[in-house]
Write a protein that holds these residues in place. Structure first.
Motif, PDB file in Angstrom:
ATOM      1  N   GLN A  87       0.827  -1.193   0.000  1.00  0.00           N
ATOM      2  CA  GLN A  87       0.000   0.000   0.000  1.00  0.00           C
ATOM      3  C   GLN A  87       0.870   1.254   0.000  1.00  0.00           C
ATOM      4  O   GLN A  87       1.921   1.296   0.639  1.00  0.00           O
ATOM      5  N   ASP A  89       0.637   5.433   0.844  1.00  0.00           N
ATOM      6  CA  ASP A  89      -0.207   6.462   1.440  1.00  0.00           C
ATOM      7  C   ASP A  89      -0.338   7.636   0.472  1.00  0.00           C
ATOM      8  O   ASP A  89       0.215   7.633  -0.631  1.00  0.00           O
ATOM      9  N   ARG A  90      -1.042   8.655   0.870  1.00  0.00           N
ATOM     10  CA  ARG A  90      -1.340   9.766  -0.034  1.00  0.00           C
ATOM     11  C   ARG A  90      -0.095  10.569  -0.389  1.00  0.00           C
ATOM     12  O   ARG A  90      -0.105  11.334  -1.361  1.00  0.00           O
ATOM     13  N   TYR A  91       0.972  10.414   0.378  1.00  0.00           N
ATOM     14  CA  TYR A  91       2.201  11.158   0.124  1.00  0.00           C
ATOM     15  C   TYR A  91       3.220  10.368  -0.689  1.00  0.00           C
ATOM     16  O   TYR A  91       4.291  10.879  -1.004  1.00  0.00           O
ATOM     17  N   HIS A  95       3.957   1.064   2.389  1.00  0.00           N
ATOM     18  CA  HIS A  95       3.807   0.393   3.680  1.00  0.00           C
ATOM     19  C   HIS A  95       3.432  -1.066   3.451  1.00  0.00           C
ATOM     20  O   HIS A  95       2.723  -1.391   2.485  1.00  0.00           O
ATOM     21  N   ALA A  98      -1.923  -1.306   4.768  1.00  0.00           N
ATOM     22  CA  ALA A  98      -2.550  -0.001   4.556  1.00  0.00           C
ATOM     23  C   ALA A  98      -2.650   0.751   5.882  1.00  0.00           C
ATOM     24  O   ALA A  98      -2.960   0.154   6.918  1.00  0.00           O
ATOM     25  N   PRO A  99      -2.364   2.068   5.896  1.00  0.00           N
ATOM     26  CA  PRO A  99      -2.532   2.857   7.111  1.00  0.00           C
ATOM     27  C   PRO A  99      -3.963   2.768   7.620  1.00  0.00           C
ATOM     28  O   PRO A  99      -4.917   2.786   6.842  1.00  0.00           O
ATOM     29  N   GLN A 101      -7.295   3.871   8.960  1.00  0.00           N
ATOM     30  CA  GLN A 101      -8.148   5.055   9.018  1.00  0.00           C
ATOM     31  C   GLN A 101      -9.551   4.645   8.592  1.00  0.00           C
ATOM     32  O   GLN A 101      -9.748   3.986   7.562  1.00  0.00           O
ATOM     33  N   GLU A 106     -11.873   9.401   6.803  1.00  0.00           N
ATOM     34  CA  GLU A 106     -11.246   9.751   5.522  1.00  0.00           C
ATOM     35  C   GLU A 106     -12.141  10.691   4.717  1.00  0.00           C
ATOM     36  O   GLU A 106     -11.655  11.672   4.123  1.00  0.00           O
ATOM     37  N   HIS A 198       9.763   5.394  -0.744  1.00  0.00           N
ATOM     38  CA  HIS A 198       8.879   6.367  -1.398  1.00  0.00           C
ATOM     39  C   HIS A 198       8.843   6.087  -2.892  1.00  0.00           C
ATOM     40  O   HIS A 198       9.858   5.720  -3.496  1.00  0.00           O
ATOM     41  N   SER A 322       2.799  13.369   7.677  1.00  0.00           N
ATOM     42  CA  SER A 322       1.694  14.326   7.566  1.00  0.00           C
ATOM     43  C   SER A 322       1.869  15.472   8.555  1.00  0.00           C
ATOM     44  O   SER A 322       1.657  16.648   8.212  1.00  0.00           O
TER      45      SER A 322
END
Length: 554
Positions: A87, A89-91, A95, A98-99, A101, A106, A198, A322
């Motif tokens: 997964q 993340d939005r940045y 990972h 998945a983070p 949330q 969300e 990343h 974040s």
């Protein structure tokens, strides 16, 4: 055969190199008014050989980055398989899972950000209006929507003016770096291990790795007082997530040289601004949280052990990304005082938990590792506490750092007259033999390691097989955790390097790590010395000045 043997020189080549050294000055190719003054000092045959090897290595490194993903010398370990991760993340960080949330949270976050986005688009179009100037600080505290972060950072750093006033400078500095930068090898090492989890930097010689390498190489010639120092790659890599290549170059320069940020003083020889940050941080703790300061001192947790990366790279890899971006937003607006307030905020929020910790290892692991994975509080709450901390410190007249020394800002013009590095700097650390101090330290570590092994053998008894097996399992788990951390912070200027450069021998445990970092005091060039041994923790006392002074002396 060493990695440099393939760059051997013939007698004719050595003679040509010696003739080249006699030239008093030269122009960088297509460099306009940039003049490079050459060294005229005589060099030995051995130095000429090493210099030619260094030049050949620099050319080879540049060639690999020019080729990018088409380069045929990418090792398997340099380009990990993507399937390990599942997964992003939005940045863009990858990972294993998945983070966590909830869907409702969300959707709520998305709704709030879209509402703020409309306001930020309007502010961006009317940047110089009175309404924008009035609302900007308050809305910065609420957070810049990620899709607007590039445009707003660009205006806060005034990049358009920088680029307009320095047309063509970036390209000229990059050409100079191709021919003269002594920092290329270290830059290549750091680019290869920067944010490898990343999407931008995952693949070796990817587009963003190429850009990061070129930015750091060009800046090493543009600001010769710094050259290149480890830590700069981390800052530049974050900027590259939001800017293109040349914009990142000038954003890095603004952070280094503008009085609001003045990061130049963090990276020059002696780290004068880092010393001011550490001393001021201790002063804030003594005044505002004396009980926590006493607790940390009791367990010998000095600020140099946990806060270096807070100040050195603006909290990157010490708090969730974040939250780190929110801190960067405020830092772009208000400058260096945000760092002292955020350092105070972290300890204030987690004060109760820190007071319950019983030893140095617990505290340092919590502040260096655990908070990055799970901070424990929502980003909005942390920023509100940060704002209150800034108001509190302002009332106590502790928000701003003490006055800076004269050498914390550049003292020579940047990008105009480039002084060619000394022969020793251009050659780099290629000595096969370690210094007497390094040898003595290594022998001490080996002696203590052998003594520890002998003690464990003496404790072996009838039930020893079970005991040893349990110890082996525990040690393996500890090693895996340590390896993960070493890979993450490998050769970085963090608490794990600077704090371990104390000259004395610790009464605590010693260990061997992959490498450690020293600094060439003549060029501010970071150099990796592989397979050295260092101290795991400092002595019963800790002198921050002495630690930093020792790191620069090496």
């Amino acid at each position: 055969m060493t990695r440099y043997d393939r760059y051997s020189l013939s007698s004719d080549q050595q003679q040509q190199q010696q003739q080249h050294q006699q030239k008093p000055k030269e122009h960088c190719p297509e460099s306009g008014d940039v003049v490079l003054y050459s060294s005229t000092a005589a060099m030995t045959d051995e130095e000429l050989l090493l210099l030619e090897r260094a030049n050949a290595e620099r050319d080879e490194i540049f060639l690999r980055y020019d080729q990018g993903r088409k380069c045929d010398s990418i090792d398997a370990w340099e380009d990990p398989l993507f399937e390990v991760y599942t997964q992003a993340d939005r940045y863009g960080f990858l990972h294993p899972v998945a983070p966590k949330q909830s869907k409702e949270a969300e959707l709520l976050h998305h709704k709030i950000e879209m509402e703020r986005l409309k306001k930020w688009v309007k502010m961006d179009k009317n940047w110089d209006s009175a309404a924008t100037k009035k609302n900007l600080p308050r809305r910065i505290m609420k957070g810049i929507p990620d899709r607007m972060r590039s445009a707003i950072w660009r205006k806060l750093l005034d990049l358009d003016r920088q680029i307009k006033e320095n047309v063509g400078m970036y390209d000229r500095m990059l050409q100079c770096a191709r021919h003269h930068s002594p920092d290329i090898r270290q830059i290549d090492f750091d680019v290869n291990r920067q944010f490898r989890n990343h999407l931008f930097y995952r693949e070796r010689y990817s587009v963003k790795q190429q850009s990061l390498f070129r930015v750091l190489a060009a800046y090493s010639m543009y600001n010769t007082e710094i050259g290149y120092c480890q830590g700069m790659s981390t800052v530049a890599a974050v900027l590259l997530m939001y800017f293109d290549e040349e914009d990142t170059f000038w954003a890095l320069d603004v952070l280094m040289t503008n009085a609001r940020y003045a990061m130049h003083g963090l990276y020059i020889v002696g780290f004068p601004k880092l010393m001011r940050f550490l001393a001021h941080h201790d002063r804030i703790l003594t005044k505002c949280m004396p009980s926590l300061k006493k607790h940390l001192d009791k367990h010998e947790v000095h600020s140099v052990l946990y806060s270096l990366k807070w100040f050195f790279v603006i909290f990157i890899e010490r708090i969730p990304f974040s939250l780190c971006l929110r801190v960067w937003d405020i830092y772009m607006m208000f400058g260096e005082r945000v760092l002292t307030a955020m350092a105070y905020t972290i300890l204030k929020i987690h004060k109760s938990r820190l007071l319950r910790m019983k030893d140095m290892d617990q505290v340092t692991d919590f502040l260096q590792t655990s908070l990055h994975k799970q901070f424990g509080y929502h980003d909005d709450h942390v920023i509100k506490v940060l704002q209150h901390s800034m108001d509190e410190l302002k009332k106590l007249k502790l928000l701003n750092l003490p006055p800076a020394s004269a050498n914390e800002l550049p003292t020579v013009p940047r990008g105009q007259t480039v002084v060619e590095p000394s022969a020793q700097a251009k050659i780099g650390h290629r000595n096969e033999q370690f210094s007497e101090r390094e040898i003595a330290l290594k022998e001490t570590v080996l002696y203590r390691s052998e003594s520890k092994n002998e003690d464990e053998e003496e404790q072996y008894n009838g039930d020893g097989e079970l005991v040893v097996r349990e110890r082996a399992i525990a040690a393996r788990a500890e090693d895996e955790e340590e390896d993960e951390r070493t890979e993450k912070d490998y050769d970085d200027i963090t608490e794990d390097t600077v704090s371990q450069l104390h000259t004395g021998v610790s009464t605590s445990s010693l260990r061997t790590i992959q490498s450690f970092t020293t600094f060439d005091t003549g060029t501010s060039m970071a150099t990796s010395l592989n397979s050295l041994v260092i101290i795991d923790s400092i002595d019963d006392y800790c002198d921050n000045d002495r630690i930093i002074e020792e790191s620069t002396r090496l």
